[in-house]
Design a protein around this motif. Structure first.
Motif, mmCIF file in Angstrom:
data_model
loop_
_atom_site.group_PDB
_atom_site.id
_atom_site.type_symbol
_atom_site.label_atom_id
_atom_site.label_comp_id
_atom_site.label_asym_id
_atom_site.label_seq_id
_atom_site.Cartn_x
_atom_site.Cartn_y
_atom_site.Cartn_z
ATOM 1 N N UNK A 132 -85.039 -92.197 -23.944
ATOM 2 C CA UNK A 132 -84.944 -90.895 -23.349
ATOM 3 C C UNK A 132 -84.897 -89.852 -24.457
ATOM 4 N N UNK A 133 -85.415 -88.669 -24.150
ATOM 5 C CA UNK A 133 -85.308 -87.599 -25.136
ATOM 6 C C UNK A 133 -85.152 -86.258 -24.433
ATOM 7 N N UNK A 134 -84.531 -85.340 -25.144
ATOM 8 C CA UNK A 134 -84.326 -83.983 -24.650
ATOM 9 C C UNK A 134 -84.676 -83.029 -25.780
ATOM 10 N N UNK A 135 -85.299 -81.920 -25.425
ATOM 11 C CA UNK A 135 -85.668 -80.918 -26.413
ATOM 12 C C UNK A 135 -84.978 -79.602 -26.065
ATOM 13 N N UNK A 136 -84.363 -79.004 -27.069
ATOM 14 C CA UNK A 136 -83.707 -77.708 -26.876
ATOM 15 C C UNK A 136 -84.117 -76.770 -27.996
ATOM 16 N N UNK A 137 -84.001 -75.485 -27.733
ATOM 17 C CA UNK A 137 -84.195 -74.477 -28.768
ATOM 18 C C UNK A 137 -82.818 -73.990 -29.180
ATOM 19 N N UNK A 138 -82.597 -73.910 -30.485
ATOM 20 C CA UNK A 138 -81.293 -73.517 -31.015
ATOM 21 C C UNK A 138 -81.464 -72.271 -31.874
ATOM 22 N N UNK A 139 -80.646 -71.267 -31.598
ATOM 23 C CA UNK A 139 -80.675 -70.013 -32.359
ATOM 24 C C UNK A 139 -79.645 -70.039 -33.484
ATOM 25 N N UNK A 140 -79.974 -69.335 -34.577
ATOM 26 C CA UNK A 140 -79.019 -69.123 -35.653
ATOM 27 C C UNK A 140 -79.148 -70.042 -36.848
ATOM 28 N N UNK A 141 -80.021 -71.029 -36.781
ATOM 29 C CA UNK A 141 -80.178 -71.953 -37.903
ATOM 30 C C UNK A 141 -81.101 -71.335 -38.947
ATOM 31 N N UNK A 142 -80.664 -71.362 -40.229
ATOM 32 C CA UNK A 142 -81.448 -70.712 -41.282
ATOM 33 C C UNK A 142 -81.737 -71.584 -42.498
ATOM 34 N N UNK A 193 -73.204 -87.580 -33.068
ATOM 35 C CA UNK A 193 -71.892 -88.077 -32.657
ATOM 36 C C UNK A 193 -71.763 -88.313 -31.160
ATOM 37 N N UNK A 194 -72.755 -87.908 -30.380
ATOM 38 C CA UNK A 194 -72.723 -88.146 -28.933
ATOM 39 C C UNK A 194 -73.056 -89.612 -28.686
ATOM 40 N N UNK A 195 -72.248 -90.271 -27.849
ATOM 41 C CA UNK A 195 -72.500 -91.682 -27.522
ATOM 42 C C UNK A 195 -73.903 -91.858 -26.973
ATOM 43 N N UNK A 196 -74.638 -92.816 -27.526
ATOM 44 C CA UNK A 196 -75.976 -93.131 -27.053
ATOM 45 C C UNK A 196 -77.092 -92.454 -27.820
ATOM 46 N N UNK A 197 -76.773 -91.439 -28.637
ATOM 47 C CA UNK A 197 -77.823 -90.752 -29.393
ATOM 48 C C UNK A 197 -78.316 -91.657 -30.513
ATOM 49 N N UNK A 198 -79.633 -91.857 -30.542
ATOM 50 C CA UNK A 198 -80.222 -92.731 -31.551
ATOM 51 C C UNK A 198 -81.029 -91.961 -32.594
ATOM 52 N N UNK A 199 -81.288 -90.680 -32.332
ATOM 53 C CA UNK A 199 -82.040 -89.895 -33.300
ATOM 54 C C UNK A 199 -82.001 -88.418 -32.979
ATOM 55 N N UNK A 200 -82.096 -87.613 -34.037
ATOM 56 C CA UNK A 200 -82.138 -86.151 -33.897
ATOM 57 C C UNK A 200 -83.221 -85.654 -34.844
ATOM 58 N N UNK A 201 -84.158 -84.863 -34.315
ATOM 59 C CA UNK A 201 -85.225 -84.293 -35.128
ATOM 60 C C UNK A 201 -85.170 -82.774 -34.983
ATOM 61 N N UNK A 202 -85.087 -82.078 -36.111
ATOM 62 C CA UNK A 202 -84.993 -80.623 -36.091
ATOM 63 C C UNK A 202 -86.212 -80.035 -36.792
ATOM 64 N N UNK A 203 -86.874 -79.122 -36.104
ATOM 65 C CA UNK A 203 -87.961 -78.351 -36.707
ATOM 66 C C UNK A 203 -87.405 -76.940 -36.928
ATOM 67 N N UNK A 212 -86.539 -75.891 -32.947
ATOM 68 C CA UNK A 212 -86.708 -76.924 -31.942
ATOM 69 C C UNK A 212 -85.926 -78.158 -32.361
ATOM 70 N N UNK A 213 -85.048 -78.618 -31.463
ATOM 71 C CA UNK A 213 -84.237 -79.806 -31.732
ATOM 72 C C UNK A 213 -84.536 -80.836 -30.652
ATOM 73 N N UNK A 214 -84.967 -82.025 -31.084
ATOM 74 C CA UNK A 214 -85.246 -83.117 -30.163
ATOM 75 C C UNK A 214 -84.187 -84.191 -30.347
ATOM 76 N N UNK A 215 -83.534 -84.549 -29.257
ATOM 77 C CA UNK A 215 -82.481 -85.561 -29.278
ATOM 78 C C UNK A 215 -83.000 -86.783 -28.529
ATOM 79 N N UNK A 216 -82.997 -87.926 -29.196
ATOM 80 C CA UNK A 216 -83.414 -89.176 -28.585
ATOM 81 C C UNK A 216 -82.172 -90.022 -28.337
ATOM 82 N N UNK A 217 -82.111 -90.645 -27.147
ATOM 83 C CA UNK A 217 -80.923 -91.431 -26.823
ATOM 84 C C UNK A 217 -81.297 -92.715 -26.096
#
Length: 73
Positions: free
Chosen positions: A1-11, A25-35, A43-48
């Protein structure tokens, strides 16, 4: 499963590390990809391996000190 979110403030790379650490640190998360998009929403993609909620993602991003611009898709 994956979820994509947009995050403001990252520089910078430190921002990416902070968000990645909190999301990983969220239970079940197997990967995090940040563009990183300096000056805009990154763009942050969380795979779980298990379902995770928008509230969990939002809380982790907030804990890192940033704001979710969109809910998980």
């Amino acid at each position: 499963m994956s979820a994509e979110v947009l995050v403001d403030g990252m520089t910078c790379g430190h921002c990416v590390q902070s968000v990645t650490k909190e999301l990983a640190g969220i239970d079940g998360v197997s990967g995090v990809d940040v563009k990183l998009n300096v000056g805009g929403s990154s763009t942050v993609t969380v795979t779980s391996t298990a379902p995770i909620t928008a509230d969990q993602i939002n809380a982790a991003v907030a804990e890192a000190g940033y704001t979710v611009a969109t809910s998980p898709a």
